[in-house]
Motif scaffolding. Structure first.
Motif, short mmCIF file in Angstrom:
data_model
loop_
_atom_site.label_atom_id
_atom_site.label_comp_id
_atom_site.label_asym_id
_atom_site.label_seq_id
_atom_site.Cartn_x
_atom_site.Cartn_y
_atom_site.Cartn_z
N LYS A 15 4.35 3.61 2.65
CA LYS A 15 5.41 2.60 2.67
C LYS A 15 4.76 1.24 2.44
CE LYS A 15 8.27 5.30 5.72
NZ LYS A 15 9.24 5.26 6.78
N HIS A 16 5.51 0.32 1.85
CA HIS A 16 4.99 -1.00 1.50
C HIS A 16 5.73 -2.08 2.28
CE1 HIS A 16 3.89 1.67 -1.78
NE2 HIS A 16 2.82 0.91 -1.86
N PHE A 17 4.98 -3.12 2.64
CA PHE A 17 5.50 -4.16 3.52
C PHE A 17 5.02 -5.55 3.11
CE2 PHE A 17 4.97 -0.25 5.86
CZ PHE A 17 6.14 -0.13 6.59
N ILE A 18 5.88 -6.51 3.36
CA ILE A 18 5.48 -7.92 3.40
C ILE A 18 5.28 -8.21 4.89
CG2 ILE A 18 6.16 -10.32 3.01
CD1 ILE A 18 5.84 -8.83 0.40
N VAL A 19 4.12 -8.73 5.23
CA VAL A 19 3.84 -9.11 6.61
C VAL A 19 3.83 -10.63 6.65
CG1 VAL A 19 2.21 -8.97 8.54
CG2 VAL A 19 2.42 -7.05 6.92
N GLU A 20 4.68 -11.18 7.50
CA GLU A 20 4.74 -12.64 7.66
C GLU A 20 4.18 -13.01 9.02
OE1 GLU A 20 7.84 -16.40 7.43
OE2 GLU A 20 8.64 -14.36 7.47
N ILE A 21 3.25 -13.93 9.01
CA ILE A 21 2.67 -14.45 10.25
C ILE A 21 3.22 -15.85 10.46
CG2 ILE A 21 0.53 -15.20 11.36
CD1 ILE A 21 -0.94 -13.11 9.75
N GLY B 159 -8.75 -4.00 7.32
CA GLY B 159 -7.54 -3.54 6.65
C GLY B 159 -7.74 -3.38 5.16
N TYR B 160 -8.50 -4.29 4.56
CA TYR B 160 -8.82 -4.14 3.13
C TYR B 160 -9.66 -2.89 2.89
CZ TYR B 160 -6.87 -8.64 1.80
OH TYR B 160 -6.01 -9.68 1.53
N GLU B 161 -10.66 -2.70 3.72
CA GLU B 161 -11.55 -1.54 3.56
C GLU B 161 -10.81 -0.22 3.78
OE1 GLU B 161 -14.76 -2.47 6.23
OE2 GLU B 161 -15.39 -4.16 4.98
N ALA B 162 -9.79 -0.23 4.64
CA ALA B 162 -8.99 0.97 4.90
C ALA B 162 -7.89 1.17 3.86
CB ALA B 162 -8.39 0.89 6.30
N GLY B 163 -7.73 0.23 2.93
CA GLY B 163 -6.70 0.34 1.91
C GLY B 163 -5.32 -0.08 2.38
N LEU B 164 -5.22 -0.75 3.53
CA LEU B 164 -3.93 -1.19 4.05
C LEU B 164 -3.44 -2.47 3.39
CD1 LEU B 164 -4.49 -0.72 7.89
CD2 LEU B 164 -3.14 0.74 6.37
N LEU B 165 -4.35 -3.33 2.94
CA LEU B 165 -3.98 -4.65 2.44
C LEU B 165 -4.33 -4.82 0.98
CD1 LEU B 165 -5.26 -6.77 5.47
CD2 LEU B 165 -2.93 -5.96 5.03
N LEU B 166 -3.44 -5.48 0.24
CA LEU B 166 -3.68 -5.81 -1.16
C LEU B 166 -4.04 -7.27 -1.30
CD1 LEU B 166 -3.68 -5.00 -4.16
CD2 LEU B 166 -1.25 -5.59 -4.21
N CYS B 167 -3.35 -8.14 -0.57
CA CYS B 167 -3.65 -9.57 -0.62
C CYS B 167 -3.13 -10.24 0.64
CB CYS B 167 -3.06 -10.22 -1.87
SG CYS B 167 -1.27 -10.13 -1.99
N SER B 168 -3.72 -11.41 0.93
CA SER B 168 -3.31 -12.16 2.11
C SER B 168 -3.67 -13.62 1.90
CB SER B 168 -4.01 -11.63 3.37
OG SER B 168 -5.42 -11.73 3.23
N GLY C 85 1.55 -20.48 8.94
CA GLY C 85 1.41 -19.04 9.09
C GLY C 85 0.81 -18.47 7.83
N GLY C 86 1.16 -17.23 7.51
CA GLY C 86 0.62 -16.59 6.33
C GLY C 86 1.47 -15.42 5.89
N PHE C 87 1.09 -14.86 4.74
CA PHE C 87 1.75 -13.69 4.18
C PHE C 87 0.71 -12.67 3.77
CE2 PHE C 87 5.08 -16.85 3.19
CZ PHE C 87 6.18 -16.21 3.75
N MET C 88 1.08 -11.39 3.82
CA MET C 88 0.23 -10.32 3.35
C MET C 88 1.08 -9.27 2.67
SD MET C 88 -2.22 -9.75 6.58
CE MET C 88 -1.52 -10.86 7.76
N LEU C 89 0.50 -8.62 1.70
CA LEU C 89 1.11 -7.45 1.09
C LEU C 89 0.35 -6.25 1.64
CD1 LEU C 89 3.22 -6.40 -0.85
CD2 LEU C 89 1.60 -6.74 -2.70
N ALA C 90 1.06 -5.34 2.30
CA ALA C 90 0.41 -4.24 3.01
C ALA C 90 1.10 -2.92 2.71
CB ALA C 90 0.47 -4.52 4.52
N ARG C 91 0.39 -1.85 3.05
CA ARG C 91 0.96 -0.51 2.96
C ARG C 91 0.43 0.31 4.13
NH1 ARG C 91 -2.45 2.39 -1.91
NH2 ARG C 91 -4.44 2.32 -0.82
N PHE D 122 -0.29 0.88 -5.60
CA PHE D 122 1.10 1.20 -5.24
C PHE D 122 1.41 2.68 -5.32
CE2 PHE D 122 1.60 -3.32 -6.20
CZ PHE D 122 2.30 -3.72 -5.07
N SER D 123 0.76 3.39 -6.22
CA SER D 123 1.12 4.80 -6.40
C SER D 123 0.22 5.74 -5.61
CB SER D 123 1.06 5.17 -7.89
OG SER D 123 -0.24 4.99 -8.40
#
Length: 99
Positions: free
Chosen positions: A2-8, A31-40, A48-54, A96-97
């Protein structure tokens, strides 16, 4: 996945946030090393901040961010918005895939 926008959103003055940024970014690296995060990155202006996560589930992502220094030190709140990325740049297709 599943894909998420995370807002801090910061809960304390920026001066207090800045002292925890190195620990926060070091934690995000996990999180990057685990493949959870694409950008932050931080919002402009810095409130605050934003992240693209899965993640496999919202609960799994929430559990990861519960250990973020911004969370454990009660410096920020986290908001998770799931979305379906039906259209995307080709260079990010693998992220994404990937299942």
């Amino acid at each position: 996945m599943k894909h998420f926008i995370v807002e801090i959103n910061y809960l304390v003055p920026l001066e207090r946030i800045q002292s925890s940024v190195p620990a926060h970014r070091a934690y995000l690296q996990l999180g990057y090393e685990a493949g959870l995060l694409l950008c932050s990155g931080p919002k402009v202006p810095a409130t605050g901040g934003f992240m693209l996560a899965r993640a496999a589930s919202l609960e799994a992502l929430q559990a990861f961010f519960a250990e973020d220094p911004f969370s454990t030190e009660a410096l920020a709140s986290f908001r998770f918005s799931e979305f379906d990325p039906v259209k995307r740049q080709g260079f990010a297709e693998h992220w994404f895939s990937e299942r």
